[in-house]
Design an enzyme around this catalytic site. Structure first.
Site, PDB file in Angstrom:
ATOM      1  N   SER A 514       0.870  -0.850   0.475  1.00  0.00           N
ATOM      2  CA  SER A 514       0.248  -0.080  -0.082  1.00  0.00           C
ATOM      3  C   SER A 514       0.977   1.095  -0.293  1.00  0.00           C
ATOM      4  O   SER A 514       1.194   1.514  -1.065  1.00  0.00           O
ATOM      5  CB  SER A 514      -0.873   0.319   1.155  1.00  0.00           C
ATOM      6  N   ASP A 525       9.161   5.694 -10.660  1.00  0.00           N
ATOM      7  CA  ASP A 525       8.852   6.635 -11.975  1.00  0.00           C
ATOM      8  C   ASP A 525       9.361   7.684 -12.259  1.00  0.00           C
ATOM      9  O   ASP A 525       9.965   8.246 -13.450  1.00  0.00           O
ATOM     10  CB  ASP A 525       7.807   6.709 -11.708  1.00  0.00           C
ATOM     11  N   LYS A 540      -0.836  -4.662  -3.313  1.00  0.00           N
ATOM     12  CA  LYS A 540      -2.505  -4.021  -2.528  1.00  0.00           C
ATOM     13  C   LYS A 540      -2.374  -2.637  -3.441  1.00  0.00           C
ATOM     14  O   LYS A 540      -2.052  -1.713  -2.549  1.00  0.00           O
ATOM     15  CB  LYS A 540      -1.625  -3.969  -1.262  1.00  0.00           C
TER      16      LYS A 540
END
Length: 759
Positions: A514, A525, A540
């Site tokens: 999470s 990224d 998740k």
């Protein structure tokens, strides 16, 4: 950053992937303190409320049709009888006509299927008491060549009563056999001990206790020696009888839980079978379960400091709380299966098949008391582990840091166990503020690289993960969130200040979930740092909201109706991809003992699918010129690292062992199997004994604290000791070294020369 913080509070608290998962098998406690007859009208109301709230609030509610009905049918029966020791095939044949009718019964608030299964289960459980008592009434023939298959999923239901009796006989024989072998080994050890002097025995005891050694424990040990000094060795017949008696007592104790349950407990299981068909993280909480859930979110833990989860008929250790008694003991591990629990001086109680709540009750107890757990390790060996209960301090859920040097460069390690926050008190500690403070402290120490360790971090506050990611980038998007209505929101770091612009490594593993995945994904990224660890994180990518069901019923006379935890949103990376199922894939995948085991979201039945949305507008970090070179160097090191190869080999072996479900009930073969496991395990001992060449130190402010606080000093010493045996931290340090630019290396050399001249 102004937005609905009431919603964020719920979302943030419930981003704990591993901690918020509630298995279907878990029976929910009754709504009232006293046992009472269930009210069918209340059950019908709960059924209606459950489906109404889920259909209106769930991110992507499943259609309640025949397919949905089949899923509920399968999950519910598996929850009632996972080891297939109660129902007969004739029962299943009778139930089968409802397999595609449950959806209609939900809509019509019809309890026919539930009533039938509940009443039949009560009848079969009562009958089963006679089966195990019959099996334990006379000595077992352990020379007989027979075996038991514990792959319950593939096991068919018993065709008749005689077959069911035989199934019980084999099960209790396995339990008694494992106890008998343990007792025989204990007798052998006692015989060997009789040839030792008291001083030799004390030396062995002190070495085995290590840092857990206490004066009180030593006195008890000496008293036990005196007590057993003139004790005659027990015969095989005595031991065999003892094991049957203890197994009988354990099963009687296990079955006593039926008396403590009422119809509402079992109805909660039915409700959860329905809820979980929408997705694995949607579940129903009875009143007391909601209270326990709130306590787990707040981090207030007690007992041995371990989290448990039900897996079919077994109770598994899923996490050890840093600083807790189990963590300090260094014997219990994630993945261990708890077979028996014994109080100090008492007989071990078999907890296989026992409700999770009841297992927890047996393990928990007053501070300072002792509990013994008989556990099955991942490699198949059986161990008895003694733990003295204690309070688990919340301090150990907070961030901490350390410094280490390599080749004259100083690096910082920040360990974050969870993304914590107190939304009720803005002045309290939160992970975002604390990590920022640790970064500042590390900068003052002159570090030239930082490792952000979020291994085993199940998540937490959404706000704090945005704040933490923002410490390492210029202002920009961190995560995207999509609601059930399709509305997309991008959460930004709007602070142009970059707290740390140097080399960065983020460490993850299969249990990083999470919020941890949001952090790792954003860093990846932006190409801001190197992500290393397991092949991928947990996976998740969903958000849950807890909804109080009492708010929908005014003037109710039914008591507390409990709450529903339902999935309301999905996370997305800034590149548009979801973290659901796929998690975050490491730039450098490092083998670990869980590499080949099914432990992620992708391995859970009915998990929500992966998808993607449009990417956010962000600019890739361009200040790390040797990013790809550092990754290439690390991969080359990994391929030539004998220790890593041994870890990978061990992981493959554990995966093979995990698939073996047949156990011999012949005592000689059983012992031979256990010995073979012990011998095989010796091959992997270098993994445990491994030590890297680094020395880890606390920051100056903490050294002052540890000089005044011996408990804190012990905790930090233990942490530093674990870091010194951590091959993954070692590789992270090597990567930081590879990320150093030629300019920074030149600057470091210049600073060193200046220091030498001044000195």
């Amino acid at each position: 950053m102004k937005r609905n913080y009431k919603m964020l509070m719920v979302i943030g608290a419930l981003s704990l992937a591993l901690l918020s998962f509630v298995p279907i098998e878990k029976a929910i406690r009754s709504f009232t303190n006293g046992k009472q007859d269930s009210d069918p009208e209340k059950d019908k109301m709960l059924l209606e409320l459950l489906t109404f709230v889920i259909e209106k609030g769930h991110y992507n509610p499943a259609k309640i049709d025949d397919t949905f009905s089949k899923g509920v049918y399968k999950d519910y029966l598996n929850a009632l009888d996972p080891s297939k020791r109660f129902f007969l095939q004739s029962d299943i044949d009778e139930f089968a006509k409802y397999e595609t009718q449950i959806d209609d019964q939900i809509i019509n608030k019809d309890l026919t299927f539930f009533d039938l299964t509940y009443n039949r289960l009560m009848k079969r459980m009562e009958e089963s008491k006679e089966y195990y008592k019959l099996a334990l009434a006379k000595p077992f023939d352990y020379k007989k060549n027979e075996s038991i298959n514990t792959d319950y999923e593939k096991l068919p239901f018993a065709k008749n009563t005689e077959e069911l009796k035989e199934r019980w006989r084999l099960q209790v024989k396995l339990s008694a056999l494992s106890s008998l072998v343990e007792k025989q080994k204990l007798e052998e050890d006692l015989a060997k001990d009789k040839n030792k002097t008291l001083e030799e025995k004390l030396k062995d005891y002190r070495e085995s206790q290590g840092e857990n050694l206490t004066d009180e424990g030593e006195k008890k040990f000496i008293a036990e020696i005196e007590k057993k000094k003139n004790q005659a060795p027990k015969t095989y017949e005595q031991l065999e009888k003892e094991t049957r008696e203890s197994t009988l007592n354990s099963l009687n104790d296990n079955f006593n839980f039926i008396k403590d349950l009422d119809r509402e407990d079992w109805f909660s299981i039915f409700l959860n079978a329905i809820a979980s068909r929408f997705d694995p993280h949607t579940s129903y909480f009875g009143a007391s379960e909601k209270e326990k859930f709130d306590m787990s979110i707040s981090g207030k833990l007690e007992g041995i400091g371990a989290r448990l989860q039900k897996k079919n008929d077994f109770t598994e250790i899923t996490e050890l709380i840093s600083g807790g008694p189990a963590w300090r003991g260094k014997q219990l591990e994630s993945g261990d299966i708890v077979l028996k629990v014994a109080q100090a001086g008492g007989e071990p109680v078999d907890v296989v098949g026992m409700r999770l709540d009841d297992v927890v009750k047996k393990i928990k107890g007053p501070k300072g008391t002792e509990v013994s757990l008989t556990v099955k390790k991942q490699d198949g060996t059986i161990k008895v582990i003694k733990i003295v209960r204690d309070e688990v301090e919340i301090e150990e859920t907070y961030v901490k840091s350390s410094v280490v040097e390599k080749d004259g460069y100083k690096y910082g390690i920040i360990y974050l166990p969870k993304f914590y926050i107190d939304f009720e008190d803005q002045n309290s500690r939160d992970a975002g503020k604390d990590v920022a403070l640790e970064v500042e402290r590390l900068k003052k120490e002159g570090v030239q690289g930082i490792i952000m360790d979020v291994r085993d971090n199940g998540g937490g506050s959404l706000k704090t993960v945005v704040d933490i990611a923002g410490l390492f980038i210029d202002q920009g998007p961190i995560v995207q969130i999509k609601s059930a209505a399709g509305k997309k929101e991008v959460l930004y770091d709007k602070d142009p200040k970059i707290e740390w612009d140097g080399p960065l490594v983020v460490m993850i593993n299969e249990f990083s979930a999470s919020a941890s995945e949001i952090l790792a994904a954003a860093i990846q990224d932006y190409k801001r740092g190197v992500i290393i660890g397991s092949k991928q994180s947990y996976g998740k990518g969903t958000v849950q909201n807890v909804i109080d069901l009492n708010q929908f019923v005014r003037g109710s006379t039914y008591g507390d109706l409990g709450a529903l935890k339902t999935t309301t949103q999905k996370f997305y990376r800034i590149n548009g991809g979801s973290t659901q199922l796929e998690g975050v894939k490491s730039d450098i995948a490092i083998p670990d003992k869980y590499s080949y085991l099914k432990m992620g979201e992708k391995d859970i039945d009915n998990a929500m699918p992966w998808d993607k949305i449009d990417a956010a507008d962000y600019k890739v970090w361009d200040k790390q010129n040797n990013f790809d070179l550092a990754i290439a160097k690390s991969r080359e090191r990994m391929s030539n690292n004998a220790q890593m190869n041994l870890i990978d080999d061990n992981a493959k072996w554990l995966d093979e062992r995990n698939k073996e479900n047949v156990y011999s009930l012949n005592i000689d073969k059983f012992k031979a199997e256990q010995k073979a496991l012990d011998d095989k395990n010796k091959k992997y001992k270098p993994i445990i004994d491994y030590k890297n060449a680094f020395v880890f130190k606390s920051l100056p402010y903490e050294i002052e604290q540890t000089n005044k606080d011996s408990v804190l000093k012990e905790k930090r010493d233990r942490w530093h000791e674990s870091l010194s045996k951590d091959i993954y931290i070692e590789e992270a340090i090597h990567i930081l070294n590879d990320l150093q630019t030629e300019n920074s290396k030149g600057l470091t050399s210049k600073v060193k020369k200046e220091k030498l001249v001044k000195s």
